[in-house]
Design a protein around this motif. Structure first.
Motif, PDB file in Angstrom:
ATOM      1  N   ASN A  69       0.819  -1.091   0.011  1.00  0.00           N
ATOM      2  CA  ASN A  69       0.081  -0.066  -0.127  1.00  0.00           C
ATOM      3  C   ASN A  69       0.907   1.247  -0.022  1.00  0.00           C
ATOM      4  OD1 ASN A  69      -2.467  -1.483   0.019  1.00  0.00           O
ATOM      5  ND2 ASN A  69      -2.326  -1.565   2.575  1.00  0.00           N
ATOM      6  N   THR A  70       2.340   1.158  -0.059  1.00  0.00           N
ATOM      7  CA  THR A  70       3.020   2.459   0.112  1.00  0.00           C
ATOM      8  C   THR A  70       3.782   2.511  -1.081  1.00  0.00           C
ATOM      9  OG1 THR A  70       4.965   0.957   0.904  1.00  0.00           O
ATOM     10  CG2 THR A  70       3.304   1.800   2.448  1.00  0.00           C
ATOM     11  N   ASP A  71       4.435   3.665  -0.998  1.00  0.00           N
ATOM     12  CA  ASP A  71       5.414   4.139  -2.076  1.00  0.00           C
ATOM     13  C   ASP A  71       6.824   3.715  -1.864  1.00  0.00           C
ATOM     14  OD1 ASP A  71       3.314   5.359  -3.437  1.00  0.00           O
ATOM     15  OD2 ASP A  71       3.564   7.171  -2.412  1.00  0.00           O
ATOM     16  N   ASN A  72       7.003   2.658  -0.803  1.00  0.00           N
ATOM     17  CA  ASN A  72       8.160   2.115  -0.461  1.00  0.00           C
ATOM     18  C   ASN A  72       8.544   0.776  -0.850  1.00  0.00           C
ATOM     19  OD1 ASN A  72       9.090   4.709   0.759  1.00  0.00           O
ATOM     20  ND2 ASN A  72       7.589   4.088   2.554  1.00  0.00           N
ATOM     21  N   TYR A  73       9.767   0.249  -0.641  1.00  0.00           N
ATOM     22  CA  TYR A  73      10.244  -1.243  -0.845  1.00  0.00           C
ATOM     23  C   TYR A  73       9.650  -1.822   0.360  1.00  0.00           C
ATOM     24  CZ  TYR A  73      12.492  -1.089  -5.410  1.00  0.00           C
ATOM     25  OH  TYR A  73      12.901  -0.944  -6.844  1.00  0.00           O
ATOM     26  N   LEU A  74       8.993  -3.042   0.227  1.00  0.00           N
ATOM     27  CA  LEU A  74       8.663  -3.742   1.474  1.00  0.00           C
ATOM     28  C   LEU A  74       9.290  -5.169   1.332  1.00  0.00           C
ATOM     29  CD1 LEU A  74       5.031  -3.132   1.925  1.00  0.00           C
ATOM     30  CD2 LEU A  74       6.979  -1.779   3.359  1.00  0.00           C
ATOM     31  N   VAL A  75       9.976  -5.722   2.302  1.00  0.00           N
ATOM     32  CA  VAL A  75      10.225  -6.889   2.661  1.00  0.00           C
ATOM     33  C   VAL A  75       9.247  -7.603   3.537  1.00  0.00           C
ATOM     34  CG1 VAL A  75      12.559  -6.537   2.156  1.00  0.00           C
ATOM     35  CG2 VAL A  75      11.928  -6.464   4.298  1.00  0.00           C
TER      36      VAL A  75
END
Length: 242
Positions: free
Chosen positions: A32-38
């Motif tokens: 849901n974000t504009d960032n990379y997620l692990v």
């Protein structure tokens, strides 16, 4: 199941339950974000399930498909109730992160780190039941024979449908596995592209800095030479006038 970082669909894992036969289930993890997620997937029964992928990277606003395989059960649990649980942990990662960059320390709880946790319960779903064939005996009456013939024809009409459903399920599982693989390959390709773009920008910056230093050195030499000639001229003029 929606939270600040990720949305998981569906919010439950439903496995078609059949003795001595594996079954598959899948869910989607949406960033849901504009960032990379692990993310990392854990389960209370590690020997019972296989998760692919059990950890990975989700690009900004992207989706990752996760497939869970349940080993063939040897017996049915009481009341068809399952106490197994899955935990999906998600955390923001640096831009350009890859699967190789994932470490266990990323999921350690610290004051300055937000780790989102989503719990998924497991449900057993009974496979569709079809009428069984009733064998006709020589002692059956006309009414019983009529009922038996009806049930037999009913079964014969359902048998191909059951076979087609199984084939469709197998194709669906294969398609889900392929989609998951393609998504991982797409994610890896995008990450590689971003890395190449960053390296290209760094190379261009280094070339500009080197060219600028060269221009400064080239322009600085004539100026120093003129200053040197001027100083020599002043000294010679003073010498001849004295």
């Amino acid at each position: 199941m929606s939270n600040e970082l990720v949305t998981i669909q569906p919010g439950e894992l439903k496995f078609p339950f059949k003795l001595k036969q594996q079954s598959l289930c899948s869910f989607q993890l949406i960033n849901n974000t504009d960032n990379y997620l692990v993310f990392k997937v854990k389960t209370t029964s590690t020997k019972k399930y296989a998760v692919r992928p059990n950890r990975g990277v989700v690009l900004p606003k992207a989706t990752c498909n996760v497939t869970v395989t349940m080993q063939a059960p040897k017996e049915a649990p009481p009341g068809m109730q399952c106490k197994d649980r899955f935990l999906v942990q998600s955390v923001i990662a640096p831009s350009g992160a890859t699967v190789k960059d994932i470490t266990s320390d990323m999921f350690n709880k610290e004051p300055c780190r937000v780790i989102e946790e989503n719990k998924l319960r497991v449900l057993y779903v009974a496979p569709p039941q079809f009428p069984s064939t009733i064998l006709e005996s020589s002692e059956e009456g006309p009414a019983q024979k009529e009922v038996t013939g009806y049930m037999s024809s009913d079964v014969s009409s359902f048998t191909p449908v059951s076979k087609d459903l199984n084939e469709l399920k197998e194709k669906l599982f294969e398609s889900q596995a392929k989609i998951s693989k393609f998504t991982e390959e797409k994610s890896a390709a995008l990450q590689q592209k971003q890395k190449l773009e960053q390296e290209l920008v760094r190379s261009e910056n280094k070339a500009l800095i080197k060219r600028s230093n060269h221009e400064r050195a080239r322009l600085g030499f004539p100026f120093l030479f003129v200053c040197f000639i001027g100083i020599v001229g002043i000294i010679l003029g003073y010498y001849f006038h004295s």
